[in-house]
Motif scaffolding. Structure first.
Motif: not given
Length: 202
Positions: A78-85, A9-12, A92-95, A1-5
Motif C-alpha cells: 500500500i501507499d503508492l504516493a511516492l512511486a516514481h519511474g 494541492g493534490t490528493w490520492n 501531480v508530480d513533485f520532487a 488508485m484514484h487521484h485529483g486536485e
C-alpha cells in the motif's frame, strides 16, 4: 488508485485492504539479540508485493513494514504516493524528498543531504525491504542513531556508518545482508530475492 486536485494541492486514495502489517505479524518472535527465525512465507509475501510496481517499471519509494500487508496468505503493498519511474503528469508530480528514514538506502539519504532530493529506485526498494525485515525481526533500525535525532542527523548516520550486524537467524539473515549492500549494483533484484525465498518457503 484514484487521484485529483483540491485547493491545497493534490490528493490520492487507495481502496481499503484488510490484513496485518509485517511488523505486527513478526511481533511474537521479535527480539534484539536472539530473534526467532522469521516466517519465510511472510518474507516471500513482502517480496512478491513489490512485483506489481517493479514489473510495471515503478519504484515504490516508501517500502516499510506497515506498507506490506498479508491477508489470507495474499500480500498487498500500500501507499503508492511516492512511486516514481514512469511518466507522471506534471501537475501531480513533485520532487522526491525521501521516505521514513528508518528504511532509507544510503544512496537515497546521500542524495537528499546533497541535493535536497533523490531518485527512488528498485535497488533502494530492495534495501528498504531488507531493513523492514530486520526491524520487524529484531526491533532495531538498520543503522544506529539516537531516537531523538533530527532527520539530517539520521541521514548522515545512514551515509557514514555501516548497517548493524545482521543477527536474523536462518537463510533470511544471509539474504538481508546481501540486500543491504552499500553499492546498489551489488544487491539482488526483487526477482532474485523472490527466487531465493521460494526455495525456503516450500
Amino acid at each position: 488508485m484514484h487521484h485529483g486536485e483540491w485547493a491545497e494541492g493534490t490528493w490520492n486514495a487507495q481502496p481499503w485492504h484488510p490484513g496485518a502489517g509485517l511488523f505486527d505479524r513478526w511481533r511474537p518472535g521479535r527480539h534484539p539479540v536472539e530473534p526467532a527465525e522469521p516466517s519465510p512465507a511472510d518474507a516471500l509475501a513482502g517480496a512478491v508485493a513489490l512485483a506489481a510496481p517493479h514489473d510495471a517499471g515503478w519504484a515504490h519509494g516508501d517500502v516499510q513494514p506497515n506498507h506490506l500487508l498479508v491477508h489470507d496468505g495474499r500480500p498487498v503493498l500500500i501507499d503508492l504516493a511516492l512511486a516514481h519511474g514512469r511518466e507522471i503528469p506534471p501537475h501531480v508530480d513533485f520532487a522526491y524528498r525521501g521516505c521514513l528514514v528508518h528504511y532509507e538506502a544510503p544512496e537515497i539519504s546521500h542524495g537528499i543531504l546533497t541535493n535536497s532530493t533523490a531518485v527512488p529506485t528498485k535497488a533502494a526498494d530492495v534495501y528498504a525491504l531488507a531493513a523492514s525485515w530486520f526491524i520487524s525481526a529484531t526491533g532495531w533500525r538498520h543503522v544506529s542513531y539516537p531516537d531523538d535525532a533530527e532527520r539530517e542527523e539520521r541521514r548522515r548516520a545512514i551515509v557514514q556508518k555501516p548497517h548493524r550486524r545482521i543477527n536474523v537467524p536462518g537463510p533470511l539473515g544471509r539474504l538481508i545482508e546481501q540486500m543491504m549492500a552499500r553499492n546498489p549494483a551489488d544487491r539482488p533484484t526483487r526477482g532474485e530475492v523472490c527466487a531465493e525465498l521460494r526455495t525456503w518457503a516450500q
